[in-house]
Design an enzyme around this catalytic site. Structure first.
Site, PDB file in Angstrom:
ATOM      1  N   GLY A 193      -7.369  -1.002   7.300  1.00 27.59           N
ATOM      2  CA  GLY A 193      -7.468  -1.408   8.694  1.00 27.59           C
ATOM      3  C   GLY A 193      -6.699  -0.481   9.613  1.00 27.59           C
ATOM      4  O   GLY A 193      -7.167  -0.140  10.709  1.00 27.59           O
ATOM      5  N   VAL A 235      -4.250  -2.947   0.339  1.00 26.04           N
ATOM      6  CA  VAL A 235      -5.306  -1.954   0.516  1.00 26.04           C
ATOM      7  C   VAL A 235      -6.114  -2.274   1.769  1.00 26.04           C
ATOM      8  O   VAL A 235      -6.460  -1.377   2.547  1.00 26.04           O
ATOM      9  CB  VAL A 235      -6.209  -1.884  -0.725  1.00 26.04           C
ATOM     10  N   ASP A 236      -6.411  -3.546   1.984  1.00 24.93           N
ATOM     11  CA  ASP A 236      -7.107  -3.940   3.206  1.00 24.93           C
ATOM     12  C   ASP A 236      -6.289  -3.583   4.441  1.00 24.93           C
ATOM     13  O   ASP A 236      -6.828  -3.098   5.449  1.00 24.93           O
ATOM     14  CB  ASP A 236      -7.366  -5.450   3.201  1.00 24.93           C
ATOM     15  N   ILE A 237      -4.996  -3.846   4.399  1.00 25.95           N
ATOM     16  CA  ILE A 237      -4.143  -3.562   5.551  1.00 25.95           C
ATOM     17  C   ILE A 237      -4.108  -2.068   5.843  1.00 25.95           C
ATOM     18  O   ILE A 237      -4.270  -1.628   6.992  1.00 25.95           O
ATOM     19  CB  ILE A 237      -2.721  -4.099   5.313  1.00 25.95           C
TER      20      ILE A 237
END
Length: 366
Positions: A174, A169-171
Site C-alpha cells: 500500500g 506485505v499488504d501494508i
C-alpha cells in the site's frame, strides 16, 4: 456527522477506490487523511470482505479490521455486474484524478473498467493496479506471499518459519502504491500525461526484504530465520532480565563500550573476541550468554533507563497497549477520535497541511 473541511495537501483530488481488504484501502486512507476525496466502491449487501473479518468487533457490531483502514472515505454500493451500476462507475472514473484497483488481473478489463477503457474516457488519469503476483492470477493473500516470498523463511527460529504478526506485505505494498501514485501525479502536473502504475505484493516484499534480498543477489547467500538475532550485528537482539525481555540494539563500537560499562563489565571492550562487530558476530554465543547473566540481576525498565542515559539503544518488549503509552510519553500523539470512533492517527506530520479526520469509516448500507 462530517467535520468542517480543512484544506489539505491533496485537497481537490478525486480518487475512485476499487481497492479491497488491506493494501489498496490502507493507501487510499492515508491519501484521504491528506485531503483527497476518496469514493470507495463496495459490493451491495456485504461490502468489503473485511467488514466480516472478526472478532474483534465494536459494541455496535462493526469489524475493527475494516474500521482501521477506511476512514475519510464515502462508499458507493454498486454491483459491477449490473449495467446501471457499471455505468455509474464509468461516470465516476471519467471524473476521477486517480483510480485504484486490486482485483485479479483482467477483472477490471472484463468489466469495461480496465486501464485502456478508463484512459479512453479520461486521458490524463492515474490508474493504480495492485496485484499479488503481477499478471499471474494467483490470489494475493498476505500469508501466502509471506510464505512464498521468503519473509517467513527469515522470521522466527531456523526450523520454524513464522509469519509477521500483522499483514505487513499488504501494508508495504500500500505504501509503494501511494508513492507511485503521487509520483505519477507529479508527472501529470508537469506534462499533462497520465499513466498506469502497477505494484504487486511479491515485488514489494522482495524490495522490502532490503539487506536480506540484496545480500542474496550480491553473494548468493540464502538467509535463514535467526529468531530475534540479526545476521550482521551483535549484540542486536532480545535479552533476559529479572522480569521481562529487553531489546538491545548496538550499532557501533562506541555503543558497545558504553554497554560494557553499564553492565559493569568494562573488560568486554578490550576483549579480543569482541574488538569489532564482525568478531562479536563470530563469538555471538559467548557474548550473549555473558550479557544474559549480567542482565538477570535487574528489571528491564531499570536497565533500559541506564542504557538509554548512556546512549545505548535499549527498551523492553512492549505489548500494543504499552506501545501506545510510550507514544503518549514521547509526545507522538498517535490517537485520534473520529466521530466517537477511536483511530490510529496518520503518522505523517506536515507543518502547513496536516492530516485531517473528516469522516468515520462508512457504514454498511443494506
Amino acid at each position: 456527522m462530517e467535520h468542517v473541511r480543512t484544506p489539505g495537501a491533496l485537497d481537490g483530488l478525486l480518487i475512485a477506490d476499487f481497492g479491497r481488504v488491506l493494501a489498496g484501502p490502507y493507501a487510499t486512507m492515508l491519501l484521504g487523511d491528506l485531503g483527497a476525496d476518496v469514493v470507495k466502491i463496495e459490493r451491495p449487501d456485504c461490502g468489503d470482505d473485511t467488514r466480516s473479518w472478526g472478532p474483534p468487533w465494536t459494541d455496535d457490531g462493526e469489524a475493527t479490521y475494516f474500521l482501521s483502514v477506511n476512514r475519510n472515505k464515502r462508499s458507493e454500493f454498486w454491483d459491477l455486474r449490473s449495467d446501471d451500476d457499471r455505468a455509474a462507475a464509468r461516470e465516476l472514473v471519467t471524473r476521477a484524478d486517480v483510480v485504484v484497483e486490486n482485483f485479479l488481473p483482467g477483472t477490471m478489463a472484463r468489466l469495461g473498467l480496465g486501464y485502456d477503457d478508463v484512459k479512453a474516457l479520461n486521458p490524463d488519469v492515474v490508474y493504480v493496479s495492485i496485484t499479488g503476483f503481477g499478471e499471474s492470477t494467483l490470489p494475493g493473500y498476505d500469508l501466502l506471499v509471506q510464505a512464498v516470498g521468503g519473509l517467513m523463511s527469515v522470521t522466527g527460529a531456523p526450523d520454524e518459519p513464522t509469519k509477521v504478526g500483522v499483514a505487513m506485505v499488504d501494508i508495504v505494498t500500500g505504501l509503494h502504491a501511494a508513492v507511485g501514485l503521487l509520483a505519477a501525479l507529479r508527472h501529470r502536473d508537469a506534462t499533462g500525461e497520465g499513466q498506469h502504475v502497477e505494484v504487486s505484493l511479491l515485488s514489494s516484499l522482495l524490495s522490502a526484504l532490503a539487506n536480506q534480498s540484496g545480500a542474496h543477489l550480491m553473494t548468493g547467500a540464502v538467509p535463514r530465520g535467526m529468531g530475534n538475532r540479526h545476521p550482521s550485528l551483535t549484540p542486536y537482539e532480545v535479552f533476559t532480565t529479572a522480569d521481562r525481555p529487553l531489546a538491545i540494539a548496538v550499532g557501533n563500537e562506541r555503543q558497545f563500550a558504553r554497554l560494557a560499562d553499564v553492565l559493569r563489565h568494562p573488560e568486554w571492550a578490550d576483549d579480543p573476541r569482541y574488538a569489532s562487530n564482525a568478531l562479536r558476530v563470530e563469538h555471538r554465543d559467548f557474548l550473549v550468554t555473558a550479557m544474559n547473566d549480567a542482565l538477570s540481576s535487574r528489571s528491564a525498565g531499570e536497565w533500559a533507563s541506564d542504557l538509554g542515559e548512556a546512549g545505548v539503544p535499549a527498551g523492553p518488549v512492549n505489548d500494543i497497549e504499552q506501545a501506545f503509552a510510550l507514544a503518549d510519553q514521547v509526545g507522538l500523539d498517535m490517537r485520534v477520535d473520529v466521530d466517537g470512533l477511536a483511530q490510529v492517527a496518520n503518522p505523517i506530520r506536515m507543518s502547513a497541511t496536516p492530516a485531517t479526520y473528516r469522516r468515520r469509516p462508512p457504514r454498511l448500507e443494506t
